[in-house]
Enzyme design. Structure first.
Site, PDB file in Angstrom:
ATOM      1  CD  GLU A 418     -11.246  23.946  37.314  1.00 17.73           C
ATOM      2  OE1 GLU A 418     -10.034  24.179  36.957  1.00 17.73           O
ATOM      3  OE2 GLU A 418     -11.445  23.335  38.524  1.00 17.73           O
ATOM      4  CD  GLU A 496     -10.316  17.968  36.445  1.00 22.13           C
ATOM      5  OE1 GLU A 496      -9.719  18.252  37.297  1.00 22.13           O
ATOM      6  OE2 GLU A 496     -10.445  18.745  35.746  1.00 22.13           O
TER       7      GLU A 496
HETATM    8  C1  GAL Z   1      -8.815  20.883  38.481  1.00 17.07           C
HETATM    9  C2  GAL Z   1      -8.625  21.285  37.016  1.00 17.07           C
HETATM   10  C3  GAL Z   1      -7.127  20.706  36.486  1.00 17.07           C
HETATM   11  C4  GAL Z   1      -6.403  20.660  37.376  1.00 17.07           C
HETATM   12  C5  GAL Z   1      -6.832  19.831  38.817  1.00 17.07           C
HETATM   13  C6  GAL Z   1      -5.622  19.750  39.926  1.00 17.07           C
HETATM   14  O1  GAL Z   1      -9.558  21.715  39.172  1.00 17.07           O
HETATM   15  O2  GAL Z   1      -9.650  21.164  36.056  1.00 17.07           O
HETATM   16  O3  GAL Z   1      -7.098  21.256  35.190  1.00 17.07           O
HETATM   17  O4  GAL Z   1      -6.095  21.954  38.124  1.00 17.07           O
HETATM   18  O5  GAL Z   1      -7.878  20.387  39.187  1.00 17.07           O
HETATM   19  O6  GAL Z   1      -4.553  19.349  39.609  1.00 17.07           O
END
Ligand code: GAL
Length: 980
Positions: A418, A496
């Site tokens: 990010e 993710e």
């Molecule tokens: C993503 C990020 C993580 C965490 C997650 C939400 O955008 O990469 O580090 O923030 O969202 O918990």
């Protein structure tokens, strides 16, 4: 005043980055108890503390490694040594926001600075030495015996200095700043935890033949089964791998028949790299990582990452982890069928990667780089886009890759998390291609993906993921046609997904069904492995798990640090049970036949034994081994149902389970550990036809009560008062649940909990309009509705006498504007449609036949088998550190609740119901901030529900899919109740 800590340079005086290595050269650990003094500004205690003879006897002591904010010492405000947890001086949690003004590279004058001192002895003859810090957050300057060695930033990366130690007494002085220019590159969603938090070591270096670096190139050709090995090293050295008969000079290539390395067969060949000065351990895994026609492969076979994102966390020591904790993580992952880790969002302690090589996990190593907070400046000045930061950014990549390049487990490099876009990403990619062409590169946040070998997203909906799998996704905004064409040919990596915050995530099996279907998708990484909460104690001594909201500080990431599959103390959550099912590497489908498919990457099933069991709601009826021929990866076999399992007449549900378990002990689980299972219902209970309500006459017992068989009702409210000898109250039509973290959505997006609150779902008013009764039946009609609003639910409850007690047929009609409500202009989706009863507080135990033993919801039950279970009411509660809905059980066939001296309440579904039972109401659960706010109300509150909506993962993710919501339509359902 400004200084080195505000420089965009990454450091000064450091040695070149190099491979992490285990060498036979002497090592002196400098971990232990150091002297420490905290000061409010970057000046620290001043210049004097570096001197040999400085008197530090009045200073605090500090464990190294540790984060000072988690330890006990004299606070800046003075007074006795204590822990800073919960205060502004302690750990601070932010998600995207910087805790300091966005004014790069400057930091506030208020910059807590820890001065550390260590007096240590060096044995005579130790030789030339290197001083290594494995991790210091966020900027350190180092002096040895009064002489400055240099300074460094890059918190989760090692740095080394030549260390002119002398035999005998030496004095190390280290000044650590909480904030530095490096802070701007470290805006990961996690706690800000300053300190020397990883090992400090003094490494003896041989005067000749020092193997300062080495690079193992171990390839594998799946067509020939040959491995190729070359070890590069800057000095003359010999490579010895006895098992392979390899004995050759460094720099030479050997070609040998080998078994390749993979996560499910982590074959390592151990040996040494020997010079005339030292010997360095080699743990060689041969493999070829390659993207072929848009498919990510290792050793010629596609890889599907069954992954999790792992932060380093311990509830007492933060990002300081011991080896036992690292092993615990890996063992728990392997047992939950996880085979891949993204080291979000920085390189982990190097020992973790050694363990991944050994236990077998695919690893995506991520560089310690995130600049998320520049979003608050519209990305103006984003470091990867600003040449002033080039060296600092490249330094982080060099240190990552040089340290970790020799691990077979590391199959992908991730440039950053990010950090939007910038030219330096191009430079990072170019350097990597040159330095390590053996591994692909991922970077998720640049929509052009120009520096990435993967197309990647976070948190897509199921529908979007399906489109991606079919190559039908929409083009990202703002990219050229060429970029889009290139992007479309890339494999897709789900970096993710499934935000595991609080109760959830839902849909893990839904995601896996899509991930496993499409060649383009190489798997995914659940966010995230572990909650980051700290053990803390309230003023009255009550222990609790501290999160961002427990610190009086803005900005705060609030509770978003609690989003793991395991709690902060590593107790598995129900989400991990669900994940283990979704990630099964062998699939077992039981229907009219038993189909077994080996979905492992490279291991066969010859390490597994198979077994079947036939059960009804009383006992296992039969059980036996199932002969399954060993299946190679990708192979499937279909077997007839086991002979002994068929032909049984069912009294009720007859369940056939087939499971695969480890035949022998492994390093991560004992023989018998169940890797996969499948179930089917051979017969199921037929739903009973509802009894029509016969015309009859009302029977008044006395005192305004009406009886239907053994059930006695209040004649005015129509509520049940007694069932045989059991006193109870209810039912109330219940449409509410204590919001889960996912029900709160993300900011204003998908915040259905606020809709519930605004329409007062938790404070519904109930009105009984009519009670009519006859011989053997009672009909109660009424309306349940929120204050203020015109919508509500009109209901009837028809009770009839039944062999076991009474049968209840409930009918609910949604009346008024539930869709696009006039005041909110939103749809109100109810989280629950069910019946609430108040039972005596003496009820202690629940026994049921259905999904279990853990909690289940309509979008997260596949990891829980159908069976007969028993739990105490207290054990039905899942102790989420933030109280919220929990402990539901879907597909319950029957339930019995008992307590000392109480008749047993028996509930039978027609065919199924959901239940929860707890000692407090869901309103109390909603209002509680901490588990210890929940107190026994003196009753047990039992929900017998037609449905509860799914849990989803909308706290950072898509809205709950419509199929897991409760349709707002006329609904009729039935249960039977009796007291025995
Ligand atoms: C993503 C990020 C993580 C965490 C997650 C939400 O955008 O990469 O580090 O923030 O969202 O918990």
């Amino acid at each position: 005043m400004t200084g080195y800590w505000e420089s965009t340079e990454p450091g000064a005086g450091r040695r070149a980055p190099r491979a992490d290595a285990v060498s036979d050269a002497a090592v002196l650990s400098l971990n232990g108890v150091w002297r420490f003094r905290l000061s409010p500004t970057a000046d620290g205690t001043g210049a004097a503390f570096v001197a040999d003879d400085f008197d530090d006897s009045a200073w605090d002591t500090m464990r190294v490694p540790s984060h000072w904010v988690l330890e006990e010492f004299t606070p800046l405000s003075g007074g006795p040594a204590r822990s800073m947890r919960g205060t502004e001086e302690g750990p601070l949690y932010t998600n995207t926001a910087y805790p300091i003004p966005l004014d790069p590279p400057r930091v506030p004058a208020e910059n807590p600075t820890g001065d550390y001192r260590l007096v240590f002895g060096v044995p005579a003859g130790f030789g030339p030495a290197v001083l290594r810090f494995q991790g210091v957050d966020s900027c350190a300057k180092v002096w040895l015996n009064g002489r400055e060695l240099g300074w460094s930033t890059g918190s989760r990366l090692p740095f080394e200095f030549d260390a002119p130690v002398r035999p005998g007494r030496n004095v190390l002085a280290v000044r650590v700043h909480r904030w530095s220019a490096g802070t701007y590159l470290e805006d990961q969603d996690m706690w800000w935890l300053p300190g020397i938090f990883r090992d400090v070591e003094l490494l003896a270096r041989p005067t000749s033949g020092a193997i300062d670096d080495h690079f193992v190139h171990a390839g594998y050709d799946p067509a020939t089964g040959l491995g190729t090995l070359r070890v590069d090293c800057p000095v003359d050295a010999v490579v010895e791998i006895p098992e392979l008969g390899v004995l050759m000079p460094a720099g030479r290539t050997a070609s040998v028949a080998v078994e390749p390395w993979s996560a499910d067969s982590p074959r390592l060949y151990r040996g040494v790299l020997r010079s005339d000065g030292e010997a360095v351990d080699l743990a060689v895994g041969f493999r070829r990582v390659e993207i072929v026609d848009g498919v990510f492969t290792v050793n010629g076979r596609p890889v599907k990452f069954r992954g999790v994102n792992r932060h380093e966390h311990h509830p007492d020591t933060g990002r300081t982890l011991d080896r036992a904790t690292m092993i615990q993580d890996i063992v728990m992952m392997k047992r939950a069928n996880v085979d891949a880790v993204r080291t979000s969002h920085y390189p982990p302690h190097p020992e973790f990667l050694r363990l991944c090589d050994e236990y077998g996990l695919w690893v995506v190593v991520e560089c310690d780089l995130e600049t998320h907070g520049f979003i608050y400046a519209g990305w103006d000045g984003n470091p990867p886009a600003d040449p002033a930061w080039r060296d600092a950014v490249m330094d982080r990549l060099h240190r990552t890759v040089e340290r970790d390049k020799n691990h077979p487990s590391v199959v992908i490099w991730s440039l950053a998390n990010e950090s939007w876009t910038g030219e330096t990403f191009g430079e990072m990619e170019r350097w990597l291609r040159e330095r390590d062409p053996s591994r692909p590169v991922v970077y998720e946040r640049d929509p052009s993906y120009r520096n990435s070998d993967f197309y990647s997203l976070m948190y897509p909906s199921l529908d979007l993921l399906e489109q991606i799998g079919r190559h039908e996704e929409p083009t990202p905004a703002g990219i050229s046609a060429d970029e889009d064409a290139r992007r479309r040919a890339l494999p897709f990596l789900l970096i993710e997904y499934a935000h595991a915050m609080g109760n959830g995530p839902g849909s893990l099996s839904d995601y896996w069904r899509i991930l496993s279907t499409h060649d383009r998708i190489c798997g995914g990484f659940v966010w995230e492995w572990i909650d980051h909460g700290y053990n803390a104690v309230a003023d009255d001594g009550t222990p609790f798990v501290m999160h961002g909201e427990d610190v009086d500080y803005e900005p705060s990431g609030r509770r978003f640090c609690l989003d793991g599959l395991v709690f902060s103390d590593r107790t598995p959550t129900p989400g991990l049970v669900e994940l283990a099912k979704a990630y099964e590497p062998v699939s077992i489908t039981v229907g009219s036949a038993v189909t077994i498919a080996n979905a492992r990457h490279s291991a066969s099933t010859d390490d597994l034994v198979f077994r079947w069991t036939l059960e009804d709601d009383e006992t296992p009826r039969a059980s036996s081994a199932l002969a399954v021929p060993p299946l190679g990866p990708g192979e499937t076999v279909e077997l007839p149902l086991p002979a002994g399992a068929t032909g049984h007449a069912g009294r009720g549900d007859l369940v056939l389970t087939v499971e695969a378990a480890l035949a022998d002990d492994t390093v991560w689980a004992d023989a018998g550990h169940v890797v996969a299972w499948g179930q089917t219902l051979l017969t199921s209970t037929p739903a009973r036809a509802p009894r029509p309500a016969p015309p009859g006459r009302a029977v008044t017992v006395d005192d305004g009560e009406v009886a239907v068989g053994e059930a006695v009702f209040d004649a005015v409210s129509g509520r049940l008062r007694r069932l045989g000898a059991l006193e109870l109250d209810g039912p109330w039509l219940d449409l509410h649940r204590a919001p889960t973290e996912n029900d709160h959505g993300q900011g204003a997006i998908n915040d259905i909990a606020s809709v519930w609150r605004k329409t007062a779902l938790h404070r519904m008013l109930h009105r009984t309009d009519a009670v009519s009764a006859g011989d053997g039946w009672l009909r109660v009609a009424g309306r349940t509705a929120p204050r203020t609003h015109p919508h509500g639910v009109a209901w009837t409850m028809l009770w009839t006498e039944d062999d076991d007690g009474v049968a209840l047929e409930a009918t609910a009609d949604f009346v008024g504007p539930w869709a696009d409500t006039p005041y909110l202009h939103r749809d109100v989706w109810v989280p629950r449609l069910g019946l609430l009863f108040a039972l005596p507080g003496g009820v202690e135990r629940a026994e049921w036949f259905g999904r279990g033993p853990g909690e289940t919801y309509v979008d997260s039950f596949e990891g829980s088998r159908i069976g007969r279970y028993a739990r105490t009411v207290d054990d039905l509660q899942v102790p989420y550190p933030v109280p919220q809905e929990n402990g539901n059980h879907v597909q319950t066939r029957w339930l019995q609740l008992t307590g000392p001296d109480l008749p047993c309440l028996r509930v039978v579904g027609e065919p199924h119901f959901d239940f929860t039972a707890r000692r407090w109401t869901s309103v109390a659960l909603q209002e509680a901030r901490k588990p210890h706010d929940l107190v026994d109300s003196g009753r047990v509150w039992l929900n017998l529900d037609h449905a509860q909506q799914g849990v989803g993962s909308a706290s950072v993710g898509p809205a709950l899919p419509e199929r897991y919501r409760i349709p707002r339509e006329r609904t009729v359902w039935r249960v039977r109740l009796g007291a025995v």
